[in-house]
Structure formats: C-alpha cells, structure tokens
Design a protein around this motif. Structure first.
Motif, short mmCIF file in Angstrom:
data_model
loop_
_atom_site.label_atom_id
_atom_site.label_comp_id
_atom_site.label_asym_id
_atom_site.label_seq_id
_atom_site.Cartn_x
_atom_site.Cartn_y
_atom_site.Cartn_z
N LEU A 171 0.87 -1.24 -0.35
CA LEU A 171 0.12 0.05 -0.08
C LEU A 171 1.05 1.19 0.17
O LEU A 171 0.57 2.34 -0.71
CB LEU A 171 -1.00 0.16 1.13
CG LEU A 171 -2.29 -0.50 0.87
CD1 LEU A 171 -3.19 0.14 0.16
CD2 LEU A 171 -2.40 -2.06 0.36
N GLN A 172 2.04 1.09 0.64
CA GLN A 172 2.72 2.41 0.84
C GLN A 172 3.58 2.74 -0.64
O GLN A 172 3.57 3.65 -1.24
CB GLN A 172 4.02 2.11 1.83
CG GLN A 172 3.53 2.24 3.20
CD GLN A 172 4.54 1.99 4.27
OE1 GLN A 172 5.22 1.03 3.92
NE2 GLN A 172 3.99 2.24 5.43
N ARG A 173 3.88 1.61 -1.32
CA ARG A 173 4.23 1.71 -2.87
C ARG A 173 3.21 2.24 -3.71
O ARG A 173 3.46 3.07 -4.62
CB ARG A 173 4.75 0.48 -3.22
CG ARG A 173 6.42 0.04 -2.86
CD ARG A 173 6.76 -0.97 -3.51
NE ARG A 173 5.88 -2.35 -3.62
CZ ARG A 173 6.13 -3.02 -2.58
NH1 ARG A 173 6.87 -3.33 -1.65
NH2 ARG A 173 5.26 -4.49 -2.92
N LEU A 174 1.99 1.71 -3.46
CA LEU A 174 0.89 2.14 -4.42
C LEU A 174 0.46 3.62 -4.16
O LEU A 174 0.14 4.33 -4.84
CB LEU A 174 -0.33 1.16 -4.03
CG LEU A 174 -1.45 1.24 -5.00
CD1 LEU A 174 -1.12 0.80 -6.47
CD2 LEU A 174 -2.61 0.38 -4.43
N GLY A 175 0.46 4.13 -2.75
CA GLY A 175 -0.11 5.27 -2.59
C GLY A 175 -1.51 5.77 -2.60
O GLY A 175 -2.25 4.83 -3.39
#
Length: 194
Positions: A171-175
């Motif tokens: 989720l952090q990579r996806l943003g």
C-alpha cells in the motif's frame, strides 16, 4: 424484495466483488482469496440492517448457514451492510458483539469474523494513512471465515506472519493515487439507501 432493492443489492455485490478482484486478489492482500473466488466458494450476502440488533440477527443467520454449508460449495461469506454503520467506530463496536454471538453459538474455533469498512483505521494510525486501505472495503462488511480453511491456507503459505507487513509495504508503494486509480469506491452512497 422489490425490484429497486434487488437492483441496489446487485450493485453492492458487484462493487464488493470488484474490490475483491482488484484489491484483495489484484494486490495480493490475501494470498488465500484467489482460490475461493475462482472456485466461486465466496457467498456475498446483503444485510439491510441499519442498526446493531438487525445486523446481529443477519449475522447469526449467515454464521449458521456457513457452518451448515458444504465447504466445497461455500467456504467463506462476506456479509455486506450497505444501509448503515457509516461511522467506523460504531461498526467496530458491533464487532465485539459479533464475537460474543460467535461464542454464544458455540462456534469459536469453528468460524471467525473479520471486519472491513470504507473508513477502516488501525489503532495508532491517522485516518488518511494509506495502510488502512488493506481493510477498506466499499461497504461495511463482516467476513466470516472457516477456521479449518484458514489453518490449511496458513500451513501451506511460507511465512504467513509476513503477510501484514507485506501488505503495508504494498500500500505504501501504491500510494493514495494508485489506490484511487483502482476505482474501488462504493457506487451507492448513504443518501441512496432506503
């Protein structure tokens, strides 16, 4: 059930199925979800409840139906409550009562209940923390799982304790922009509900 209600229910299930396919399976947030979805072993059930008492009555019905069902036909149930519980904390309070119901039905160790909500928030996070999206479904939802199925899936998965951390990193990579691009929002809004 009237035609208008049936059309709303179909839209809610379609929105929820889209979320399962694009987020839960598509982002691999639950490595066990794809098999049951592909085999059509997920029951999508609607609760028209607007209050806790009615939701718990629907939950009881679905818990008993899941326990009675052949696991090859119905392995898990998503009980979706689109007509109420728009406040996450209110919905979260129902979860404690749901767990008590599970105990009262003597189904602890047989089934478990997980909660999903459009405004899900892990303790210690800010409301806009992207990692909250791992548990954000289009509508307030109770996920009913068979303990045996969970145990088998966990035993077959290398390093299952890493799933949570992997999901946070995904989720952090996806943003927020990437999450929004998945187009997972509920198409029915509170004002559309009866």
């Amino acid at each position: 059930m009237n035609i208008e209600q049936a059309a709303r229910d179909a839209l809610v299930i379609e929105d929820t199925r889209r979320w399962v396919q694009r987020a839960v399976i598509g982002l691999n947030l639950c490595p066990f979800a794809k098999a049951v979805e592909v085999k059509q072993q997920v029951r999508y059930a609607i609760s028209t409840a607007t209050g806790a008492k009615a939701l718990l009555a629907d939950l009881k019905r679905e818990l008993l139906a899941l326990v009675a069902a052949d696991p090859q036909l119905v392995d898990t149930t998503l009980l979706i409550a689109p007509n109420g519980f728009f406040d996450f904390l209110e919905f979260n309070e129902v979860l404690a009562r749901a767990d008590k119901l599970l105990a009262d039905l003597d189904l602890e160790g047989v089934l478990q209940i997980a909660s999903l909500h459009p405004h899900y928030q892990f303790a210690g996070t800010e409301p806009d923390d992207i990692t909250n999206c791992t548990n954000r479904a289009p509508y307030p939802t109770l996920h009913l799982l068979r303990e045996d199925s969970v145990d088998r899936a966990v035993a077959a998965f290398p390093n299952p304790e890493a799933i949570f951390e992997t999901n946070m990193q995904t989720l952090q990579r996806l943003g927020h922009e990437g999450w929004t691009a998945l187009d997972l929002s509920a198409r029915l809004k509170p004002e559309d509900m009866p």
